[in-house]
Write a protein that holds these residues in place. Structure first.
Motif, PDB file in Angstrom:
ATOM      1  N   UNK A 200      63.069  34.131 -44.442  1.00 38.78           N
ATOM      2  CA  UNK A 200      63.678  35.440 -44.149  1.00 38.78           C
ATOM      3  C   UNK A 200      64.188  35.566 -42.701  1.00 38.78           C
ATOM      4  N   UNK A 201      63.234  35.199 -41.855  1.00 33.88           N
ATOM      5  CA  UNK A 201      63.477  35.643 -40.530  1.00 33.88           C
ATOM      6  C   UNK A 201      64.716  34.702 -39.934  1.00 33.88           C
ATOM      7  N   UNK A 202      64.671  33.405 -40.568  1.00 36.56           N
ATOM      8  CA  UNK A 202      65.534  32.572 -40.031  1.00 36.56           C
ATOM      9  C   UNK A 202      67.142  32.908 -40.518  1.00 36.56           C
ATOM     10  N   UNK A 203      67.127  33.732 -41.568  1.00 44.10           N
ATOM     11  CA  UNK A 203      68.396  34.538 -41.965  1.00 44.10           C
ATOM     12  C   UNK A 203      68.717  35.794 -41.200  1.00 44.10           C
ATOM     13  N   UNK A 204      67.751  36.563 -41.394  1.00 45.89           N
ATOM     14  CA  UNK A 204      67.752  38.026 -41.104  1.00 45.89           C
ATOM     15  C   UNK A 204      66.874  38.152 -39.667  1.00 45.89           C
ATOM     16  N   UNK A 205      67.306  38.720 -38.551  1.00 42.46           N
ATOM     17  CA  UNK A 205      66.306  38.914 -37.296  1.00 42.46           C
ATOM     18  C   UNK A 205      65.852  40.046 -37.453  1.00 42.46           C
ATOM     19  N   UNK A 206      66.010  41.017 -38.527  1.00 41.23           N
ATOM     20  CA  UNK A 206      65.273  42.322 -38.256  1.00 41.23           C
ATOM     21  C   UNK A 206      64.085  42.314 -39.158  1.00 41.23           C
ATOM     22  N   UNK A 207      63.610  41.171 -39.757  1.00 38.64           N
ATOM     23  CA  UNK A 207      62.311  41.207 -40.474  1.00 38.64           C
ATOM     24  C   UNK A 207      61.284  41.140 -39.507  1.00 38.64           C
ATOM     25  N   UNK A 288      64.938  25.280 -47.329  1.00 35.03           N
ATOM     26  CA  UNK A 288      64.662  24.093 -46.184  1.00 35.03           C
ATOM     27  C   UNK A 288      65.944  23.498 -45.893  1.00 35.03           C
ATOM     28  N   UNK A 289      66.835  22.747 -46.647  1.00 31.93           N
ATOM     29  CA  UNK A 289      68.070  22.093 -46.460  1.00 31.93           C
ATOM     30  C   UNK A 289      69.159  22.962 -45.477  1.00 31.93           C
ATOM     31  N   UNK A 290      69.074  24.205 -45.518  1.00 28.71           N
ATOM     32  CA  UNK A 290      69.920  25.027 -44.953  1.00 28.71           C
ATOM     33  C   UNK A 290      69.402  25.688 -43.675  1.00 28.71           C
ATOM     34  N   UNK A 291      68.123  25.292 -43.427  1.00 28.20           N
ATOM     35  CA  UNK A 291      67.546  25.787 -41.992  1.00 28.20           C
ATOM     36  C   UNK A 291      68.424  25.726 -40.715  1.00 28.20           C
ATOM     37  N   UNK A 292      68.905  24.544 -40.637  1.00 29.41           N
ATOM     38  CA  UNK A 292      69.702  24.014 -39.382  1.00 29.41           C
ATOM     39  C   UNK A 292      70.995  24.845 -39.202  1.00 29.41           C
ATOM     40  N   UNK A 293      71.551  25.099 -40.410  1.00 23.80           N
ATOM     41  CA  UNK A 293      72.709  25.752 -40.294  1.00 23.80           C
ATOM     42  C   UNK A 293      72.556  27.269 -40.143  1.00 23.80           C
TER      43      UNK A 293
END
Length: 295
Positions: A200-207, A288-293
């Motif tokens: 979730x943190x990889x997508x939303x920095x407010x976590x 996991x496959x979308x972490x880098x993006x």
């Protein structure tokens, strides 16, 4: 004359085949999104795992004046504050165990869990360069993040040993052998939540802003400042949904001879920990496959 070149070609082909047999064959295929740990791949990258852990241990207290002494001072100061505020002023129940020993035995595993949860939840973001540029099993980042606080945990145990020596609360039976099992329950729980929060943190920095609030409330609902078996039974069952309540109760049982954890309540805590672990792992594998993006 015609046979010689043929022999040379044959020998060259034999050598070439021998070299091909010695090469490592790598098959690139989509990663499975099922909640699983690829132990074979993790073992192949074991040296990287060691490097990640060692790097975090070295950096943890770099350019600090007291260094690893903070691993002793933090639980010691926390225990002292709890003893004064909750033991003397609030008079929280402690059963037959001296309150300082009871509190110290709760603070040590709780501080490990808090550190492991915070580190694992930020493990992807704090390793941005590795995630976006180099291939390796991404799952190694939260795994390494929960291993590093075990060093602080081991050093901080000296605080508990001193308190136990002062009050004479030494282990009295074979249940001391089960204390590491309850610590393992804390590791599994921290890893499962770490899988989820790092995704979730990889997508939303407010976590990450939510985590300190959660960690402030957690000791109150885990029995760090009081003996769980001294509160009403209906609340014991309610708190058993929190796996850390079973961790602390079992840890105290093993080291201090406190009341044994109730089997049904412990089963609830273990079941919740397993759900968190496999649920967090499933979410991690799915994204996991979308972490880098997305990171």
């Amino acid at each position: 004359q015609l046979e010689r070149p043929r022999d040379r070609v044959s020998d060259s082909g034999h050598d070439h085949g021998h070299l091909d047999a010695d090469r490592r064959v790598v098959h690139i295929r989509p990663a499975s999104r099922w909640p699983h740990l690829d132990v074979r791949e993790l073992w192949h990258y074991r040296e990287l795992m060691f490097r990640l852990v060692w790097r975090d241990i070295v950096v943890r207290y770099k350019q600090t004046f007291l260094g690893v002494l903070w691993s002793v001072l933090v639980p010691a100061m926390t225990t002292t504050v709890y003893v004064i505020v909750f033991g003397k002023f609030a008079n929280f129940p402690s059963g037959n165990t001296p309150y300082p020993a009871l509190t110290a035995a709760g603070v040590i595993p709780m501080q490990y869990f808090a550190a492991a949860l915070s580190s694992s939840s930020n493990s992807l973001v704090s390793n941005l360069g590795l995630v976006t540029k180099v291939y390796f099993p991404r799952i190694m980042l939260p795994l390494a993040a929960i291993v590093v606080p075990l060093v602080d945990f081991a050093i901080g145990l000296s605080v508990l040993v001193v308190v136990m020596a002062v009050y004479g609360t030494w282990p009295a039976g074979p249940e001391v052998l089960l204390a590491p099992v309850f610590l393992g329950l804390a590791v599994v729980t921290a890893l499962g939540i770490g899988f989820l929060l790092s995704t979730l943190t990889a997508r939303w920095r407010d976590v990450p802003y939510m985590i300190p609030v959660f960690l402030q409330i957690l000791p109150l609902v885990s029995g760090v400042m009081y003996a769980l078996h001294q509160i009403p039974e209906k609340w014991q069952w309610f708190f058993s949904v929190n796996p850390m309540s079973a961790v602390i109760a079992g840890w105290r049982w093993g080291l201090l001879g406190e009341a044994a954890p109730q089997l049904g309540q412990t089963a609830v805590s273990v079941a919740v920990a397993l759900v968190l672990f496999f649920g967090g792992l499933a979410v991690f594998r799915s994204f996991e496959p979308r972490f880098a993006d997305t990171i």
